[in-house]
Design a protein around this motif. Structure first.
Motif, PDB file in Angstrom:
ATOM      1  N   CYS A 261     -26.131   6.530 -15.033  1.00 32.33           N
ATOM      2  CA  CYS A 261     -26.926   7.304 -14.138  1.00 32.33           C
ATOM      3  C   CYS A 261     -28.276   6.289 -13.696  1.00 32.33           C
ATOM      4  O   CYS A 261     -28.921   6.508 -12.786  1.00 32.33           O
ATOM      5  N   LYS A 262     -28.739   5.844 -14.857  1.00 29.35           N
ATOM      6  CA  LYS A 262     -30.163   4.845 -14.555  1.00 29.35           C
ATOM      7  C   LYS A 262     -29.821   3.904 -13.439  1.00 29.35           C
ATOM      8  O   LYS A 262     -30.516   3.291 -12.750  1.00 29.35           O
ATOM      9  N   VAL A 263     -28.579   3.178 -13.687  1.00 31.91           N
ATOM     10  CA  VAL A 263     -28.079   1.996 -12.702  1.00 31.91           C
ATOM     11  C   VAL A 263     -27.997   2.847 -11.422  1.00 31.91           C
ATOM     12  O   VAL A 263     -28.841   2.076 -10.564  1.00 31.91           O
ATOM     13  N   VAL A 264     -27.644   3.994 -11.041  1.00 33.91           N
ATOM     14  CA  VAL A 264     -27.563   4.526  -9.695  1.00 33.91           C
ATOM     15  C   VAL A 264     -28.939   4.648  -9.378  1.00 33.91           C
ATOM     16  O   VAL A 264     -29.176   4.395  -8.103  1.00 33.91           O
ATOM     17  N   VAL A 265     -29.820   5.389 -10.156  1.00 31.12           N
ATOM     18  CA  VAL A 265     -31.167   5.900  -9.597  1.00 31.12           C
ATOM     19  C   VAL A 265     -31.778   4.467  -9.676  1.00 31.12           C
ATOM     20  O   VAL A 265     -32.669   4.517  -8.655  1.00 31.12           O
ATOM     21  N   ASP A 266     -32.034   3.589 -10.383  1.00 29.53           N
ATOM     22  CA  ASP A 266     -32.651   2.193 -10.305  1.00 29.53           C
ATOM     23  C   ASP A 266     -32.330   1.592  -8.878  1.00 29.53           C
ATOM     24  O   ASP A 266     -33.234   1.098  -7.898  1.00 29.53           O
ATOM     25  N   LEU A 267     -30.981   1.715  -8.429  1.00 29.56           N
ATOM     26  CA  LEU A 267     -30.782   1.058  -7.328  1.00 29.56           C
ATOM     27  C   LEU A 267     -31.010   1.937  -5.943  1.00 29.56           C
ATOM     28  O   LEU A 267     -31.547   1.215  -4.965  1.00 29.56           O
ATOM     29  N   ALA A 268     -31.189   3.075  -6.126  1.00 28.05           N
ATOM     30  CA  ALA A 268     -31.539   4.007  -5.145  1.00 28.05           C
ATOM     31  C   ALA A 268     -32.881   3.624  -5.040  1.00 28.05           C
ATOM     32  O   ALA A 268     -33.619   3.595  -3.761  1.00 28.05           O
ATOM     33  N   LYS A 269     -33.780   3.589  -5.985  1.00 25.71           N
ATOM     34  CA  LYS A 269     -35.177   3.168  -5.709  1.00 25.71           C
ATOM     35  C   LYS A 269     -35.492   1.954  -5.030  1.00 25.71           C
ATOM     36  O   LYS A 269     -36.248   2.029  -4.033  1.00 25.71           O
ATOM     37  N   GLN A 270     -34.652   0.985  -5.379  1.00 25.18           N
ATOM     38  CA  GLN A 270     -35.010  -0.231  -4.574  1.00 25.18           C
ATOM     39  C   GLN A 270     -34.205  -0.171  -3.145  1.00 25.18           C
ATOM     40  O   GLN A 270     -35.072  -0.917  -2.275  1.00 25.18           O
ATOM     41  N   VAL A 271     -33.353   0.467  -2.895  1.00 23.51           N
ATOM     42  CA  VAL A 271     -33.137   0.847  -1.411  1.00 23.51           C
ATOM     43  C   VAL A 271     -34.072   1.520  -0.752  1.00 23.51           C
ATOM     44  O   VAL A 271     -34.526   1.017   0.241  1.00 23.51           O
TER      45      VAL A 271
ATOM     46  N   PRO B 115     -34.669 -13.210 -12.225  1.00 26.09           N
ATOM     47  CA  PRO B 115     -34.509 -13.385 -10.605  1.00 26.09           C
ATOM     48  C   PRO B 115     -35.327 -12.310  -9.925  1.00 26.09           C
ATOM     49  O   PRO B 115     -35.521 -11.303 -10.416  1.00 26.09           O
ATOM     50  N   PRO B 116     -35.743 -12.831  -8.822  1.00 27.38           N
ATOM     51  CA  PRO B 116     -36.546 -11.650  -8.143  1.00 27.38           C
ATOM     52  C   PRO B 116     -35.845 -10.286  -7.822  1.00 27.38           C
ATOM     53  O   PRO B 116     -34.787 -10.517  -7.605  1.00 27.38           O
ATOM     54  N   VAL B 117     -36.371  -8.998  -7.896  1.00 26.12           N
ATOM     55  CA  VAL B 117     -35.541  -7.988  -7.590  1.00 26.12           C
ATOM     56  C   VAL B 117     -35.510  -7.814  -6.226  1.00 26.12           C
ATOM     57  O   VAL B 117     -36.611  -7.307  -5.501  1.00 26.12           O
ATOM     58  N   LYS B 118     -34.435  -7.804  -5.423  1.00 23.14           N
ATOM     59  CA  LYS B 118     -34.256  -7.453  -4.169  1.00 23.14           C
ATOM     60  C   LYS B 118     -33.062  -6.921  -3.684  1.00 23.14           C
ATOM     61  O   LYS B 118     -32.075  -7.082  -4.453  1.00 23.14           O
TER      62      LYS B 118
ATOM     63  N   ARG C 104     -30.266  12.023 -11.057  1.00 25.62           N
ATOM     64  CA  ARG C 104     -31.781  12.012 -11.555  1.00 25.62           C
ATOM     65  C   ARG C 104     -31.792  13.394 -12.325  1.00 25.62           C
ATOM     66  O   ARG C 104     -32.573  13.280 -13.161  1.00 25.62           O
ATOM     67  N   ARG C 105     -30.673  14.186 -12.123  1.00 30.57           N
ATOM     68  CA  ARG C 105     -30.790  15.413 -12.974  1.00 30.57           C
ATOM     69  C   ARG C 105     -30.711  15.183 -14.245  1.00 30.57           C
ATOM     70  O   ARG C 105     -31.010  15.718 -15.258  1.00 30.57           O
ATOM     71  N   VAL C 106     -29.691  14.238 -14.766  1.00 29.39           N
ATOM     72  CA  VAL C 106     -29.221  13.802 -15.959  1.00 29.39           C
ATOM     73  C   VAL C 106     -30.470  12.945 -16.705  1.00 29.39           C
ATOM     74  O   VAL C 106     -30.858  13.265 -17.733  1.00 29.39           O
ATOM     75  N   LEU C 107     -31.045  12.151 -15.981  1.00 34.67           N
ATOM     76  CA  LEU C 107     -32.141  11.469 -16.527  1.00 34.67           C
ATOM     77  C   LEU C 107     -33.399  12.481 -16.608  1.00 34.67           C
ATOM     78  O   LEU C 107     -34.147  12.153 -17.813  1.00 34.67           O
ATOM     79  N   GLU C 108     -33.526  13.379 -15.929  1.00 35.10           N
ATOM     80  CA  GLU C 108     -34.637  14.345 -16.118  1.00 35.10           C
ATOM     81  C   GLU C 108     -34.448  15.256 -17.539  1.00 35.10           C
ATOM     82  O   GLU C 108     -34.986  15.711 -18.244  1.00 35.10           O
ATOM     83  N   ALA C 109     -33.093  15.629 -17.659  1.00 34.50           N
ATOM     84  CA  ALA C 109     -32.505  16.192 -18.846  1.00 34.50           C
ATOM     85  C   ALA C 109     -32.489  15.705 -20.144  1.00 34.50           C
ATOM     86  O   ALA C 109     -32.642  16.106 -21.233  1.00 34.50           O
ATOM     87  N   MET C 110     -32.682  14.262 -19.852  1.00 33.46           N
ATOM     88  CA  MET C 110     -32.663  13.379 -21.250  1.00 33.46           C
ATOM     89  C   MET C 110     -33.704  12.333 -21.279  1.00 33.46           C
ATOM     90  O   MET C 110     -33.378  11.105 -20.955  1.00 33.46           O
ATOM     91  N   PRO C 111     -35.045  12.540 -21.123  1.00 33.02           N
ATOM     92  CA  PRO C 111     -35.831  11.836 -20.950  1.00 33.02           C
ATOM     93  C   PRO C 111     -35.952  10.460 -21.815  1.00 33.02           C
ATOM     94  O   PRO C 111     -36.594   9.382 -21.103  1.00 33.02           O
TER      95      PRO C 111
END
Length: 346
Positions: free
Chosen positions: A323-333, A22-25, A295-302
């Motif tokens: 954390c990736k779910v949260v950051v991915d949504l934030a990028k879409q928003v 599905p398109p990402v929107k 974002r801090r968690v993702l940066e600490a665990m690349p």
């Protein structure tokens, strides 16, 4: 049951191929417009700039003698307005109504290339999706529609709740599912006249301690159904949505219901009144503090493996995924909304 190698084939010669993904929107709110009323159609260009999805409603809340006017009004609105990146949806009449077939024939014929999603009410099982899936393919082929029109089901009968997993996986056209609390309450014979939200008599009470007062706590009537819907949607790779909140005079209760749905996994909710647009935008956009921590968690665990300590809390592979779910949504928003992009630092 359709074989896997047939699942993504068009159901009519000349219809566009179904989406593999599905398109990402960002779809934080689905804003309902009654298109039989010209004063609301006139506001569509401005509303479209404020919302993620604008929907022309043809079903409930449209009088029987205004059904054809609503259909014509939606077509006029779709033809005349530039919606930009805002999604254009319609809620058709239910399949057992005398208006459903003409809804699709006329709308797809006139504005099929602008229409993103058809919201189908009162879905009871995968057979309802199969019917609309085939019909849309035929109409796309006939009218030269270049991209597949997706289907969004409303969960508003006991039969639909029972079959929600099959509904979610019924077609590659499936966009998502929304909870329809009012019709569902009637279908279940629930003893409430409220459209969404809780009820003061649906509560738990503490154990008796002599003659001391016994505190009680109101519960959420819709927790079970939303959780079941979210599981069905997540397993099928589609989106879950909270539906309407009918009490426009109680924004705090609306925000609480929306936030409960967001925390459980819903991507958005319906906005029936302009005041609910900002509530949905605020609730279904991740909290900036949560985004910063994630974002801090993702940066600490690349690479997403191992374990680290951040602010005294252990983070491991599982929390990395959260954390990736949260950051991915934030990028879409952020890509959709410059104000949130600034707050998030993207």
């Amino acid at each position: 049951m359709k074989l896997p190698n047939q699942f993504y084939r068009p159901l009519a010669i000349g219809a566009p191929d179904p989406y593999r993904e599905p398109p990402v929107k960002v779809e934080r709110m689905i804003h309902f417009v009654p298109p039989h009323l010209e004063k609301f159609r006139a506001k569509a260009p401005d509303i479209a700039k404020q919302v993620d999805v604008i929907l022309g409603n043809l079903e409930d809340a449209i009088p029987a003698d205004a059904k054809e006017a609503a259909r014509a009004g939606f077509i006029e609105m779709a033809q005349s307005v530039d919606f930009g990146s805002t999604g254009l949806w319609t809620r058709m009449n239910s399949l057992n109504s005398p208006w459903a077939l003409d809804d699709m024939i006329e709308i797809v014929g006139a504005v099929g290339n602008k229409l993103d999603v058809v919201m189908l009410p009162k879905v009871e099982g995968p057979w309802d999706i199969a019917y609309l899936d085939q019909l849309l393919a035929q109409l796309e082929s006939k009218n030269g529609v270049r991209k597949p029109i997706m289907i969004h089901a409303i969960l508003e009968t006991a039969e639909g709740v029972k079959n929600v997993e099959a509904i979610a996986a019924a077609s590659p056209r499936m966009h998502g599912i929304s909870l329809g609390p009012a019709d569902l309450a009637a279908s279940r014979a629930m003893k409430t006249t409220r459209v969404g939200g809780g009820h003061p008599e649906y509560k738990i009470i503490t154990d008796a301690q002599g003659d001391a007062p016994r505190p009680c706590h109101q519960q959420d009537l819709w927790h079970y159904t939303i959780a079941k819907m979210v599981d069905a949607c997540a397993s099928a790779g589609i989106k879950a949505f909270y539906g309407p909140f009918g009490d426009f005079s109680d924004p705090a209760a609306c925000e609480t219901q929306f936030r409960n749905a967001f925390l459980l996994g819903c991507a958005g909710a319906w906005s029936l009144h302009p005041t609910q647009i900002e509530i949905a935008k605020r609730v279904f956009s991740p909290d900036p503090a949560e985004v910063a921590f994630a974002r801090r968690v993702l940066e600490a665990m690349p690479d997403g493996t191992g374990a680290v300590m951040i602010d005294g809390r252990m983070q491991d592979d599982a929390t990395w995924k959260q954390c990736k779910v949260v950051v991915d949504l934030a990028k879409q928003v952020a890509a959709k909304d410059p104000d949130f992009a600034k707050v998030y630092g993207f």
